[in-house]
Design a protein around this motif. Structure first.
Motif, short mmCIF file in Angstrom:
data_model
loop_
_atom_site.label_atom_id
_atom_site.label_comp_id
_atom_site.label_asym_id
_atom_site.label_seq_id
_atom_site.Cartn_x
_atom_site.Cartn_y
_atom_site.Cartn_z
N PRO A 26 3.72 1.29 12.83
CA PRO A 26 3.95 1.61 14.24
C PRO A 26 5.15 0.90 14.86
CG PRO A 26 2.07 0.15 14.01
CD PRO A 26 2.48 0.57 12.63
N TYR A 27 5.56 -0.25 14.31
CA TYR A 27 6.67 -1.00 14.88
C TYR A 27 7.88 -1.03 13.96
CZ TYR A 27 2.92 -2.45 17.91
OH TYR A 27 1.86 -2.44 18.77
N GLY A 28 7.82 -0.36 12.83
CA GLY A 28 8.94 -0.30 11.91
C GLY A 28 8.66 -1.04 10.63
N GLY A 29 9.56 -0.87 9.68
CA GLY A 29 9.43 -1.50 8.38
C GLY A 29 10.22 -0.69 7.38
N SER A 30 9.93 -0.91 6.11
CA SER A 30 10.64 -0.15 5.08
C SER A 30 9.69 0.26 3.97
CB SER A 30 11.80 -0.96 4.52
OG SER A 30 11.34 -2.12 3.87
N VAL A 31 10.08 1.35 3.30
CA VAL A 31 9.28 1.91 2.22
C VAL A 31 10.18 2.04 1.00
CG1 VAL A 31 7.94 3.92 1.46
CG2 VAL A 31 7.88 3.20 3.86
N THR A 32 9.70 1.56 -0.14
CA THR A 32 10.45 1.65 -1.39
C THR A 32 9.56 2.32 -2.43
OG1 THR A 32 11.60 -0.40 -0.84
CG2 THR A 32 11.72 0.34 -3.12
N LYS A 33 10.05 3.41 -2.99
CA LYS A 33 9.32 4.15 -4.02
C LYS A 33 7.90 4.52 -3.59
CE LYS A 33 12.00 2.33 -7.81
NZ LYS A 33 12.01 1.62 -9.08
N GLY A 34 7.74 4.88 -2.32
CA GLY A 34 6.46 5.34 -1.82
C GLY A 34 5.49 4.26 -1.39
N LYS A 35 5.87 2.99 -1.53
CA LYS A 35 5.00 1.89 -1.12
C LYS A 35 5.70 1.09 -0.02
CE LYS A 35 2.33 1.40 -5.27
NZ LYS A 35 1.70 0.47 -6.18
N ILE A 36 4.91 0.54 0.88
CA ILE A 36 5.46 -0.25 1.98
C ILE A 36 5.95 -1.58 1.43
CG2 ILE A 36 4.92 -1.37 4.17
CD1 ILE A 36 2.75 0.83 4.54
N SER A 37 7.25 -1.86 1.66
CA SER A 37 7.83 -3.10 1.15
C SER A 37 8.01 -4.15 2.25
CB SER A 37 9.16 -2.83 0.46
OG SER A 37 10.03 -2.14 1.32
N SER A 38 8.07 -3.73 3.51
CA SER A 38 8.10 -4.68 4.62
C SER A 38 7.57 -3.99 5.87
CB SER A 38 9.51 -5.22 4.87
OG SER A 38 10.34 -4.22 5.39
N ALA A 39 7.03 -4.79 6.77
CA ALA A 39 6.48 -4.26 8.01
C ALA A 39 6.76 -5.25 9.12
CB ALA A 39 4.98 -4.03 7.87
N LYS B 212 0.84 -1.21 0.00
CA LYS B 212 0.00 0.00 0.00
C LYS B 212 0.87 1.25 0.00
CE LYS B 212 -3.98 -1.97 2.32
NZ LYS B 212 -4.90 -1.87 3.45
N PRO B 213 0.36 2.36 -0.53
CA PRO B 213 1.10 3.63 -0.47
C PRO B 213 1.32 4.03 0.99
CG PRO B 213 -0.73 3.79 -1.99
CD PRO B 213 -0.88 2.49 -1.27
N TYR B 214 2.53 4.49 1.30
CA TYR B 214 2.87 4.84 2.67
C TYR B 214 2.25 6.16 3.08
CZ TYR B 214 5.50 6.30 6.74
OH TYR B 214 5.84 6.73 8.00
N GLN B 215 1.69 6.16 4.29
CA GLN B 215 1.23 7.39 4.94
C GLN B 215 1.77 7.37 6.35
OE1 GLN B 215 -3.03 7.42 4.73
NE2 GLN B 215 -3.07 7.82 2.54
N ARG B 216 2.05 8.52 6.89
CA ARG B 216 2.61 8.62 8.22
C ARG B 216 1.75 7.85 9.24
NH1 ARG B 216 4.92 14.02 10.94
NH2 ARG B 216 5.56 13.06 12.89
N GLY B 217 2.43 7.05 10.07
CA GLY B 217 1.75 6.31 11.10
C GLY B 217 1.34 4.90 10.72
#
Length: 52
Positions: A21-34, A13-18
């Motif tokens: 909550p426990y961390g992860g990574s974002v690649t090119k504006g989308k969440i790649s791991s959580a 999904k597209p990343y939005q602040r918050g």
């Protein structure tokens, strides 16, 4: 009742602040791991053991 965070629901999904909550990574504006709450707590427990 508060809904429990499920990392599988936010991956891709597209990343939005918050959204991570426990961390992860974002690649090119989308969440790649959580990271889920259980994994986060286990990491913090190991870290505290190292620093103690």
């Amino acid at each position: 009742m508060t809904k429990k965070f499920n990392p599988d629901e936010v991956i891709g999904k597209p990343y939005q602040r918050g959204m991570l909550p426990y961390g992860g990574s974002v690649t090119k504006g989308k969440i790649s791991s959580a990271i889920g709450e259980d994994e986060y707590r286990a990491m913090m427990k190991r870290l505290k053991a190292i620093l103690a």
